[in-house]
Design a protein around this motif. Structure first.
Motif, PDB file in Angstrom:
ATOM      1  N   ALA A   1      -6.579  12.360 -65.247  1.00 36.59           N
ATOM      2  CA  ALA A   1      -7.351  12.878 -66.384  1.00 36.59           C
ATOM      3  C   ALA A   1      -8.566  11.992 -66.628  1.00 36.59           C
ATOM      4  N   GLU A   2      -9.564  12.536 -67.319  1.00 38.26           N
ATOM      5  CA  GLU A   2     -10.738  11.747 -67.694  1.00 38.26           C
ATOM      6  C   GLU A   2     -10.324  10.693 -68.717  1.00 38.26           C
ATOM      7  N   ARG A   3     -10.748   9.467 -68.512  1.00 37.68           N
ATOM      8  CA  ARG A   3     -10.363   8.371 -69.397  1.00 37.68           C
ATOM      9  C   ARG A   3     -11.595   7.590 -69.841  1.00 37.68           C
ATOM     10  N   PRO A   4     -11.591   7.054 -71.070  1.00 32.09           N
ATOM     11  CA  PRO A   4     -12.747   6.263 -71.529  1.00 32.09           C
ATOM     12  C   PRO A   4     -12.835   4.943 -70.775  1.00 32.09           C
ATOM     13  N   VAL A   5     -14.044   4.482 -70.590  1.00 36.03           N
ATOM     14  CA  VAL A   5     -14.257   3.252 -69.830  1.00 36.03           C
ATOM     15  C   VAL A   5     -13.577   2.064 -70.510  1.00 36.03           C
ATOM     16  N   GLU A   6     -13.483   2.080 -71.849  1.00 35.90           N
ATOM     17  CA  GLU A   6     -12.841   0.971 -72.559  1.00 35.90           C
ATOM     18  C   GLU A   6     -11.372   0.832 -72.160  1.00 35.90           C
ATOM     19  N   ALA A   7     -10.672   1.982 -72.011  1.00 34.54           N
ATOM     20  CA  ALA A   7      -9.264   1.944 -71.608  1.00 34.54           C
ATOM     21  C   ALA A   7      -9.128   1.451 -70.176  1.00 34.54           C
ATOM     22  N   LYS A   8     -10.034   1.855 -69.308  1.00 37.51           N
ATOM     23  CA  LYS A   8      -9.988   1.401 -67.914  1.00 37.51           C
ATOM     24  C   LYS A   8     -10.188  -0.112 -67.829  1.00 37.51           C
ATOM     25  N   ILE A   9     -11.094  -0.625 -68.631  1.00 37.42           N
ATOM     26  CA  ILE A   9     -11.346  -2.065 -68.642  1.00 37.42           C
ATOM     27  C   ILE A   9     -10.103  -2.815 -69.096  1.00 37.42           C
ATOM     28  N   ALA A  10      -9.432  -2.290 -70.141  1.00 35.02           N
ATOM     29  CA  ALA A  10      -8.205  -2.926 -70.625  1.00 35.02           C
ATOM     30  C   ALA A  10      -7.133  -2.930 -69.541  1.00 35.02           C
ATOM     31  N   ILE A  11      -7.036  -1.842 -68.792  1.00 35.57           N
ATOM     32  CA  ILE A  11      -6.046  -1.762 -67.714  1.00 35.57           C
ATOM     33  C   ILE A  11      -6.373  -2.761 -66.614  1.00 35.57           C
ATOM     34  N   TRP A  12      -7.641  -2.839 -66.215  1.00 30.57           N
ATOM     35  CA  TRP A  12      -8.006  -3.806 -65.180  1.00 30.57           C
ATOM     36  C   TRP A  12      -7.650  -5.223 -65.616  1.00 30.57           C
ATOM     37  N   LYS A  13      -7.923  -5.566 -66.859  1.00 31.28           N
ATOM     38  CA  LYS A  13      -7.660  -6.928 -67.335  1.00 31.28           C
ATOM     39  C   LYS A  13      -6.168  -7.246 -67.272  1.00 31.28           C
ATOM     40  N   GLY A  14      -5.313  -6.267 -67.641  1.00 29.89           N
ATOM     41  CA  GLY A  14      -3.875  -6.481 -67.540  1.00 29.89           C
ATOM     42  C   GLY A  14      -3.424  -6.607 -66.095  1.00 29.89           C
ATOM     43  N   TYR A  15      -3.949  -5.750 -65.246  1.00 24.96           N
ATOM     44  CA  TYR A  15      -3.647  -5.777 -63.803  1.00 24.96           C
ATOM     45  C   TYR A  15      -4.070  -7.120 -63.206  1.00 24.96           C
ATOM     46  N   ALA A  16      -5.276  -7.563 -63.528  1.00 22.53           N
ATOM     47  CA  ALA A  16      -5.786  -8.824 -62.988  1.00 22.53           C
ATOM     48  C   ALA A  16      -4.972 -10.008 -63.491  1.00 22.53           C
ATOM     49  N   ARG A  17      -4.596 -10.006 -64.772  1.00 19.05           N
ATOM     50  CA  ARG A  17      -3.793 -11.104 -65.327  1.00 19.05           C
ATOM     51  C   ARG A  17      -2.457 -11.208 -64.613  1.00 19.05           C
ATOM     52  N   ALA A  18      -1.823 -10.054 -64.356  1.00 24.31           N
ATOM     53  CA  ALA A  18      -0.527 -10.061 -63.677  1.00 24.31           C
ATOM     54  C   ALA A  18      -0.654 -10.636 -62.263  1.00 24.31           C
ATOM     55  N   LEU A  19      -1.651 -10.170 -61.510  1.00 26.69           N
ATOM     56  CA  LEU A  19      -1.807 -10.648 -60.131  1.00 26.69           C
ATOM     57  C   LEU A  19      -2.258 -12.106 -60.086  1.00 26.69           C
ATOM     58  N   GLN A  20      -3.099 -12.515 -61.026  1.00 24.55           N
ATOM     59  CA  GLN A  20      -3.508 -13.919 -61.069  1.00 24.55           C
ATOM     60  C   GLN A  20      -2.302 -14.830 -61.299  1.00 24.55           C
ATOM     61  N   HIS A  21      -1.385 -14.375 -62.147  1.00 25.25           N
ATOM     62  CA  HIS A  21      -0.170 -15.159 -62.386  1.00 25.25           C
ATOM     63  C   HIS A  21       0.662 -15.250 -61.110  1.00 25.25           C
ATOM     64  N   ILE A  22       0.824 -14.139 -60.413  1.00 24.00           N
ATOM     65  CA  ILE A  22       1.582 -14.126 -59.160  1.00 24.00           C
ATOM     66  C   ILE A  22       0.923 -15.043 -58.126  1.00 24.00           C
ATOM     67  N   HIS A  23      -0.400 -14.933 -57.994  1.00 23.87           N
ATOM     68  CA  HIS A  23      -1.124 -15.760 -57.024  1.00 23.87           C
ATOM     69  C   HIS A  23      -1.039 -17.246 -57.385  1.00 23.87           C
ATOM     70  N   SER A  24      -1.007 -17.547 -58.688  1.00 24.86           N
ATOM     71  CA  SER A  24      -0.944 -18.948 -59.117  1.00 24.86           C
ATOM     72  C   SER A  24       0.369 -19.608 -58.709  1.00 24.86           C
ATOM     73  N   LEU A  25       1.383 -18.787 -58.449  1.00 23.22           N
ATOM     74  CA  LEU A  25       2.679 -19.303 -58.003  1.00 23.22           C
ATOM     75  C   LEU A  25       2.730 -19.487 -56.493  1.00 23.22           C
ATOM     76  N   GLY A  26       1.619 -19.167 -55.822  1.00 23.43           N
ATOM     77  CA  GLY A  26       1.544 -19.331 -54.377  1.00 23.43           C
ATOM     78  C   GLY A  26       2.150 -18.186 -53.601  1.00 23.43           C
ATOM     79  N   VAL A  27       2.315 -17.031 -54.247  1.00 26.03           N
ATOM     80  CA  VAL A  27       2.877 -15.855 -53.578  1.00 26.03           C
ATOM     81  C   VAL A  27       1.914 -14.695 -53.741  1.00 26.03           C
ATOM     82  N   VAL A  28       2.254 -13.579 -53.134  1.00 24.99           N
ATOM     83  CA  VAL A  28       1.475 -12.360 -53.280  1.00 24.99           C
ATOM     84  C   VAL A  28       2.387 -11.251 -53.788  1.00 24.99           C
ATOM     85  N   HIS A  29       1.800 -10.242 -54.391  1.00 23.48           N
ATOM     86  CA  HIS A  29       2.593  -9.128 -54.918  1.00 23.48           C
ATOM     87  C   HIS A  29       3.232  -8.346 -53.793  1.00 23.48           C
ATOM     88  N   GLY A  30       2.413  -7.886 -52.861  1.00 26.12           N
ATOM     89  CA  GLY A  30       2.920  -7.137 -51.738  1.00 26.12           C
ATOM     90  C   GLY A  30       2.465  -5.699 -51.683  1.00 26.12           C
TER      91      GLY A  30
END
Length: 319
Positions: free
Chosen positions: A110-139
Motif C-alpha cells: 500500500a502507499e505509505r507516508p515517507v515519515e513512516a518509512k523513515i521510522a521503519i528504516w531507523k528501527g531496521y538499522a538499529r536492529a542490524l547495527q546491534h547484531i553487527h556490533s556483536l560480531g555476527v550477521v543476521h543472515g
C-alpha cells in the motif's frame, strides 16, 4: 517431514500426518513459513498471552536449537524476543514474542507516508547495527523478516541460520545485498536509487551506515517546514551533499523542492559557490551549472575510489 506437511489440527498440529499437541499452547493460526520451519500464532495458557510458535521441518531439524540460541542472544527492542526452546516428541519448537501487524513486504503493498518509512528504516538499522556490533550477521534481513506493528513499530525476526554458512565472504555479500535491496524497496516511490549512488566496494556494515545518510536527507527534506529556518536548512543540505559525494544532484533538488522545508535554489547557490571557490553563497548561481556538475562528478569518482581502496585493505570479522 516437509514444511508443507505441518498443518493446523484444532488447537494442535498435524506433522507428517501425526497429531501433535503442545500442552501449554493453543495453536490459533499460521503466520508464515520458510525453508526451515513454520510459524504460528498461539495462546500461552500459563501466561495468558499471544506468542509466536515456530516448528521446524526436517530440513532444519538438526540445527533448530543452535538457531534458537543465536536468536535468543540478540536482545534488543527492535529484534523479536525468544522466550523458550523445547521439544514435543521428536519435534523442536521455539516460543517467541508475538508481533501484531504484518511483514514489511506486505506493508509496502500500500502507499505509505515517507515519515513512516523513515521510522521503519531507523528501527531496521538499529536492529542490524546491534547484531553487527556483536560480531555476527543476521543472515536474511529481507522485507519478509521485518515485522511492522502499530505506529510503524519494527521488529526484525529470523536471524538464526547464518551460523551454518561455511563461506563467510559469500554470506557478508548476501547481507550487504539484502540491506541495499531493502532500502530501495522501502523508498521505491522516493526513487532512492536515483537519489543516492554508493560504491559497490562496501561490506554489510558499511552499506547499512551509508544508507543512513540519504534516509536522514529524506527525513529533513520532508520534515515540517519552518519558514524561519529555510536558510539554515539549505546550509544543512549543501553541507551534507558536499560531505558525502554519492548524491545525484538533479534528484536532490527535486526532493528538496517537493518537501518544502527550503527551496532548491538556495541549496544550489551554496553548492555552486562552494565548488567554484567563491567566498559568498550569495554569488552562487540559482541553477545547476555545468562547472558544478563536472566538479561534483569528479568528487564522486574520488570518493568511490577511496572506498574501494579502503575495502581492499580492511576486512571486517564475522562470527
Amino acid at each position: 517431514m516437509g514444511n508443507g506437511k505441518i498443518m493446523l489440527n484444532g488447537t494442535g498440529l498435524l506433522i507428517s500426518g501425526a497429531a501433535i499437541d503442545f500442552p501449554d499452547y493453543e495453536i490459533k493460526e499460521r503466520l508464515g513459513g520458510g525453508a526451515n520451519g513454520v510459524v504460528f500464532r498461539a495462546w500461552d495458557r500459563n501466561l495468558e498471552r499471544d506468542v509466536a510458535l515456530k516448528v521446524w521441518g526436517s530440513r532444519g531439524l538438526s540445527r533448530a536449537q543452535d538457531e534458537s540460541k543465536k536468536i535468543a542472544a540478540l536482545t534488543h527492542d527492535c529484534i523479536v524476543a525468544t522466550h523458550r526452546f523445547s521439544w514435543v516428541g521428536n519435534h523442536p519448537y521455539c516460543v517467541m514474542e508475538y508481533v501484531p501487524g504484518e511483514s514489511l513486504k506486505s506493508w509496502l503493498k500500500a502507499e505509505r507516508p515517507v515519515e513512516a518509512k523513515i521510522a521503519i528504516w531507523k528501527g531496521y538499522a538499529r536492529a542490524l547495527q546491534h547484531i553487527h556490533s556483536l560480531g555476527v550477521v543476521h543472515g536474511d534481513p529481507h522485507t519478509g523478516n521485518v515485522l511492522v506493528g502499530p505506529g510503524a513499530n519494527v521488529k526484525v525476526a529470523d536471524a538464526g541460520t547464518s551460523i551454518f554458512w561455511d563461506d563467510h565472504s559469500k554470506f557478508e555479500t548476501r547481507e550487504k545485498d539484502l540491506i541495499i535491496e531493502t532500502a530501495h524497496r522501502l523508498f521505491e516511490s522516493e526513487k532512492l536509487s536515483e537519489l543516492w549512488a554508493p560504491p559497490d566496494a562496501v561490506n554489510h556494515q558499511d552499506a547499512l551506515t551509508m544508507f543512513d545518510i540519504p534516509v536522514e536527507f529524506l527525513s529533513r527534506a520532508y520534515g515540517l517546514p519552518d519558514h524561519d529556518m529555510r536558510s539554515l536548512a539549505a546550509s544543512y543540505f549543501s553541507d551534507q551533499i558536499l560531505a558525502h559525494p554519492f548524491f545525484r544532484l538533479d534528484a536532490v533538488i527535486r526532493h528538496i523542492d517537493a518537501g518544502g522545508v527550503t527551496d532548491g535554489e538556495r541549496v544550489l547557490r551554496r553548492i555552486n559557490a562552494s565548488l567554484a571557490g567563491r567566498t559568498s553563497f550569495m554569488d552562487g548561481d540559482e541553477k545547476l551549472s555545468h562547472q558544478t556538475q563536472e566538479r561534483y562528478s569528479a568528487r564522486m569518482k574520488e570518493a568511490a575510489a577511496l572506498v574501494r581502496h579502503m575495502r581492499g585493505a580492511v576486512s571486517a570479522p564475522v562470527a
